[in-house]
Design a protein around this motif. Structure first.
Motif, PDB file in Angstrom:
ATOM      1  N   MET A  78       0.811  -1.220   0.000  1.00 26.23           N
ATOM      2  CA  MET A  78       0.000   0.000   0.000  1.00 26.23           C
ATOM      3  C   MET A  78       0.844   1.270   0.000  1.00 26.23           C
ATOM      4  SD  MET A  78      -3.108  -0.992   2.543  1.00 26.23           S
ATOM      5  CE  MET A  78      -4.328  -2.237   2.104  1.00 26.23           C
ATOM      6  N   LYS A  79       2.159   1.100  -0.156  1.00 23.47           N
ATOM      7  CA  LYS A  79       3.038   2.284  -0.178  1.00 23.47           C
ATOM      8  C   LYS A  79       2.913   3.012  -1.521  1.00 23.47           C
ATOM      9  CE  LYS A  79       6.172   0.353   3.275  1.00 23.47           C
ATOM     10  NZ  LYS A  79       7.459  -0.344   3.529  1.00 23.47           N
ATOM     11  N   TRP A  80       3.366   4.263  -1.514  1.00 22.35           N
ATOM     12  CA  TRP A  80       3.131   5.139  -2.672  1.00 22.35           C
ATOM     13  C   TRP A  80       3.718   4.565  -3.956  1.00 22.35           C
ATOM     14  CZ3 TRP A  80       2.159  10.814  -1.347  1.00 22.35           C
ATOM     15  CH2 TRP A  80       1.666  11.505  -2.470  1.00 22.35           C
ATOM     16  N   TYR A  81       4.966   4.037  -3.912  1.00 25.61           N
ATOM     17  CA  TYR A  81       5.612   3.527  -5.128  1.00 25.61           C
ATOM     18  C   TYR A  81       4.779   2.397  -5.755  1.00 25.61           C
ATOM     19  CZ  TYR A  81       7.169  -0.949  -3.174  1.00 25.61           C
ATOM     20  OH  TYR A  81       7.189  -2.208  -2.642  1.00 25.61           O
ATOM     21  N   ALA A  82       4.071   1.654  -4.867  1.00 24.72           N
ATOM     22  CA  ALA A  82       3.282   0.510  -5.353  1.00 24.72           C
ATOM     23  C   ALA A  82       1.907   0.943  -5.850  1.00 24.72           C
ATOM     24  CB  ALA A  82       3.121  -0.518  -4.240  1.00 24.72           C
ATOM     25  N   THR A  93      -3.176  -3.751  -7.130  1.00 26.87           N
ATOM     26  CA  THR A  93      -2.993  -5.204  -7.195  1.00 26.87           C
ATOM     27  C   THR A  93      -2.474  -5.794  -5.886  1.00 26.87           C
ATOM     28  OG1 THR A  93      -2.351  -4.785  -9.474  1.00 26.87           O
ATOM     29  CG2 THR A  93      -2.065  -7.037  -8.670  1.00 26.87           C
ATOM     30  N   ASN A  94      -1.361  -5.273  -5.399  1.00 26.83           N
ATOM     31  CA  ASN A  94      -0.725  -5.891  -4.229  1.00 26.83           C
ATOM     32  C   ASN A  94      -1.506  -5.655  -2.943  1.00 26.83           C
ATOM     33  OD1 ASN A  94       1.201  -6.932  -5.858  1.00 26.83           O
ATOM     34  ND2 ASN A  94       2.849  -5.555  -5.208  1.00 26.83           N
ATOM     35  N   GLY A  95      -1.994  -4.444  -2.770  1.00 30.59           N
ATOM     36  CA  GLY A  95      -2.801  -4.161  -1.582  1.00 30.59           C
ATOM     37  C   GLY A  95      -4.073  -4.992  -1.570  1.00 30.59           C
ATOM     38  N   ASP A  96      -4.727  -5.072  -2.723  1.00 32.57           N
ATOM     39  CA  ASP A  96      -5.975  -5.838  -2.803  1.00 32.57           C
ATOM     40  C   ASP A  96      -5.745  -7.312  -2.500  1.00 32.57           C
ATOM     41  OD1 ASP A  96      -7.294  -3.560  -3.487  1.00 32.57           O
ATOM     42  OD2 ASP A  96      -7.815  -4.166  -5.529  1.00 32.57           O
ATOM     43  N   GLU A  97      -4.624  -7.839  -2.986  1.00 31.29           N
ATOM     44  CA  GLU A  97      -4.359  -9.270  -2.762  1.00 31.29           C
ATOM     45  C   GLU A  97      -4.315  -9.559  -1.256  1.00 31.29           C
ATOM     46  OE1 GLU A  97      -1.249 -12.853  -4.036  1.00 31.29           O
ATOM     47  OE2 GLU A  97      -0.534 -10.794  -4.063  1.00 31.29           O
ATOM     48  N   ILE A  98      -3.688  -8.662  -0.524  1.00 29.19           N
ATOM     49  CA  ILE A  98      -3.559  -8.886   0.924  1.00 29.19           C
ATOM     50  C   ILE A  98      -4.881  -8.615   1.646  1.00 29.19           C
ATOM     51  CG2 ILE A  98      -2.391  -8.015   2.991  1.00 29.19           C
ATOM     52  CD1 ILE A  98       0.179  -7.881   1.189  1.00 29.19           C
ATOM     53  N   VAL A  99      -5.597  -7.584   1.234  1.00 28.72           N
ATOM     54  CA  VAL A  99      -6.911  -7.318   1.836  1.00 28.72           C
ATOM     55  C   VAL A  99      -7.864  -8.495   1.582  1.00 28.72           C
ATOM     56  CG1 VAL A  99      -8.969  -5.844   1.667  1.00 28.72           C
ATOM     57  CG2 VAL A  99      -6.688  -4.809   1.808  1.00 28.72           C
ATOM     58  N   GLN A 107      -9.754 -11.754   9.013  1.00 26.26           N
ATOM     59  CA  GLN A 107      -8.802 -10.877   9.700  1.00 26.26           C
ATOM     60  C   GLN A 107      -9.060  -9.430   9.304  1.00 26.26           C
ATOM     61  OE1 GLN A 107      -5.697 -13.022   7.701  1.00 26.26           O
ATOM     62  NE2 GLN A 107      -4.808 -13.759   9.618  1.00 26.26           N
ATOM     63  N   ARG A 108      -8.699  -8.518  10.203  1.00 26.45           N
ATOM     64  CA  ARG A 108      -8.779  -7.098   9.874  1.00 26.45           C
ATOM     65  C   ARG A 108      -7.434  -6.638   9.308  1.00 26.45           C
ATOM     66  NH1 ARG A 108     -10.962  -4.152  15.073  1.00 26.45           N
ATOM     67  NH2 ARG A 108      -9.578  -5.642  16.105  1.00 26.45           N
ATOM     68  N   VAL A 109      -7.422  -5.385   8.802  1.00 28.92           N
ATOM     69  CA  VAL A 109      -6.223  -4.858   8.149  1.00 28.92           C
ATOM     70  C   VAL A 109      -5.831  -3.514   8.749  1.00 28.92           C
ATOM     71  CG1 VAL A 109      -5.261  -4.019   5.955  1.00 28.92           C
ATOM     72  CG2 VAL A 109      -6.727  -6.056   5.974  1.00 28.92           C
ATOM     73  N   ARG A 110      -4.555  -3.411   9.168  1.00 29.53           N
ATOM     74  CA  ARG A 110      -3.949  -2.112   9.497  1.00 29.53           C
ATOM     75  C   ARG A 110      -3.279  -1.639   8.212  1.00 29.53           C
ATOM     76  NH1 ARG A 110      -0.436   0.049  11.997  1.00 29.53           N
ATOM     77  NH2 ARG A 110      -1.492   1.548  13.289  1.00 29.53           N
ATOM     78  N   ALA A 111      -3.810  -0.631   7.595  1.00 27.54           N
ATOM     79  CA  ALA A 111      -3.275  -0.183   6.310  1.00 27.54           C
ATOM     80  C   ALA A 111      -2.060   0.732   6.534  1.00 27.54           C
ATOM     81  CB  ALA A 111      -4.358   0.557   5.534  1.00 27.54           C
ATOM     82  N   HIS A 112      -1.051   0.583   5.652  1.00 25.35           N
ATOM     83  CA  HIS A 112       0.265   1.211   5.839  1.00 25.35           C
ATOM     84  C   HIS A 112       0.884   1.488   4.483  1.00 25.35           C
ATOM     85  CE1 HIS A 112       4.271   1.629   7.751  1.00 25.35           C
ATOM     86  NE2 HIS A 112       4.734   0.918   6.754  1.00 25.35           N
ATOM     87  N   THR A 113       1.261   2.656   4.139  1.00 24.25           N
ATOM     88  CA  THR A 113       1.169   3.945   4.797  1.00 24.25           C
ATOM     89  C   THR A 113       0.975   5.018   3.751  1.00 24.25           C
ATOM     90  OG1 THR A 113       2.353   5.515   6.252  1.00 24.25           O
ATOM     91  CG2 THR A 113       3.708   4.133   4.845  1.00 24.25           C
ATOM     92  N   LEU A 114       0.385   6.161   4.091  1.00 27.86           N
ATOM     93  CA  LEU A 114       0.021   7.170   3.085  1.00 27.86           C
ATOM     94  C   LEU A 114       1.101   8.218   2.835  1.00 27.86           C
ATOM     95  CD1 LEU A 114      -3.653   7.636   4.310  1.00 27.86           C
ATOM     96  CD2 LEU A 114      -2.926   6.476   2.195  1.00 27.86           C
ATOM     97  N   VAL A 115       1.670   8.769   3.892  1.00 29.75           N
ATOM     98  CA  VAL A 115       2.616   9.885   3.747  1.00 29.75           C
ATOM     99  C   VAL A 115       3.925   9.512   4.428  1.00 29.75           C
ATOM    100  CG1 VAL A 115       2.920  12.377   3.985  1.00 29.75           C
ATOM    101  CG2 VAL A 115       0.616  11.413   4.021  1.00 29.75           C
TER     102      VAL A 115
END
Ligand code: XIL
Length: 349
Positions: A78-82, A93-99, A107-115
């Motif tokens: 979920m990082k900016w480059y991705a 793609t990558n964030g969704d796969e893990i979510v 399971q719940r998700v701690r999302a990381h990171t925006l800034v």
């Protein structure tokens, strides 16, 4: 249903019960040891792990990831480059796969990171921006990403690693161009995009009371006073045996609680200079036990996340040459003394 079929169903059920095949019978529930997540849940806490996309093809790995933990953090996805590799072009793609995997495992998700200043795409770092331009870029990134994951994540690490060790603002593209107000702006934009997500500031070396955690304490006070939507402070807790245990951790968690904020240990690992010896692994276990107990002792410490659970996929060896063995499971996915120490602190056997 016709009578014969009913009888068949009844007979089948009897056979299944006799064979112990049905799930969730009380006898079975007692036989299986409780998971870290279940133990933490008894205290109203979660126990989480980071993970990363490449390792999700390892089924022995995903089996433990999916069962032992109840909170998941994407280590990179979920990082900016991705997520915005070209300006205005988003890739989930990558964030969704893990979510999706987390959701399948309840399971719940701690999302990381925006800034953050690190792992930014070249289009962003490779040129100069006026404050107006960069503010628009930041706002669009935050709002697009938070909106995409709206309703699917428990929390966001909105701003990561904003301070230096001495408590001054880190000289990043954000601070340099926008000034310190970028933090309040980022929190407000994230809140607009997902009013239910818990919004965090997150950093390392803020486990103990000291200049850097003091900076967060003061900033949190100011943000609260200005009614900026801040819910919590994440203490990464990348600890190292050679630097000593942060003995003021519990007091530190407590002072943030008193501000009306949640706290969490968000990226825990306890690295050591290799080779790992029995003595070092025992000391590591003590630290895991103590940090778990510290979180349990403070009402608003909501949970603990390890920065992946196995030494097989730890980021430490690549970033701290000569160091490693930082996580509660070894490279063969066998639980280490640290794992049993965490269980003990959570009241398990
Ligand atoms: C690390 C990842 O684990 C690595 O795979 C990546 O190459 C670099 O970043 N603090 C953070 C995390 O907030 O995002 C970092 O994760 C570790 C330090």
């Amino acid at each position: 249903m016709p009578k014969t079929r009913l009888r068949l169903v009844g007979a089948l059920a009897a056979v299944l019960v006799a064979a112990g095949v049905t799930t969730g019978t009380p006898a079975q529930a007692h036989e299986r040891p409780a998971t870290l997540a279940e133990l933490a849940h008894r205290h109203g806490r979660y126990f989480g792990s980071a993970t990363d996309n490449p390792e999700l093809t390892d089924t022995a790995y995903t089996s433990v990831l999916g069962s032992e933990f109840d909170m998941i953090t994407p280590g990179n996805g979920m990082k900016w480059y991705a997520t915005e590799p070209q300006q205005g072009v988003f890739d989930w793609t990558n964030g969704d796969e893990i979510v999706d995997l987390a959701r399948a495992n309840h399971q719940r998700v701690r999302a990381h990171t925006l800034v953050w200043h690190s792992q930014l795409p070249d289009w962003l770092t490779g040129r100069d921006w006026t404050a107006d331009e960069l503010r628009a870029v930041l706002k669009k990134h935050i709002q697009t990403e938070v909106r995409h994951y709206r309703g699917k994540v428990y929390s966001w690490d909105v701003v990561n690693e904003a301070f230096n060790e001495d408590g001054t603002y880190r000289d990043t593209i954000w601070y340099r161009t926008l000034g310190p107000g970028y933090i309040a702006d980022a929190l407000r934009w994230a809140h607009q995009a997902d009013p239910h997500a818990k919004l965090y500031l997150n950093d390392y070396n803020i486990e103990a009371v000291g200049p850097k955690s003091d900076a967060y304490y003061r900033l949190a006070q100011e943000l609260k006073a200005q009614r900026v939507p801040l819910d919590g402070v994440g203490l990464q807790a990348h600890l190292a045996l050679q630097y000593g245990y942060p003995t003021t951790l519990e007091d530190n968690l407590r002072r943030f609680s008193r501000l009306g904020l949640d706290t969490a240990l968000t990226e825990v690992d306890v690295r050591m200079i290799l080779p790992a010896t029995d003595e070092k692994l025992a000391q590591q276990a003590d630290w895991y036990r103590d940090l778990t107990a510290a979180c349990l002792a403070v009402r608003r410490c909501v949970g603990i996340t390890v920065w992946d659970y196995t030494d097989k996929y730890s980021w430490i060896p690549a970033f701290f040459p000569g160091e490693g063995a930082a996580l509660p499971y070894d490279e063969q996915l066998r639980p280490k003394p640290a794992y049993f120490a965490i269980r003990q602190a959570l009241g398990g056997k």
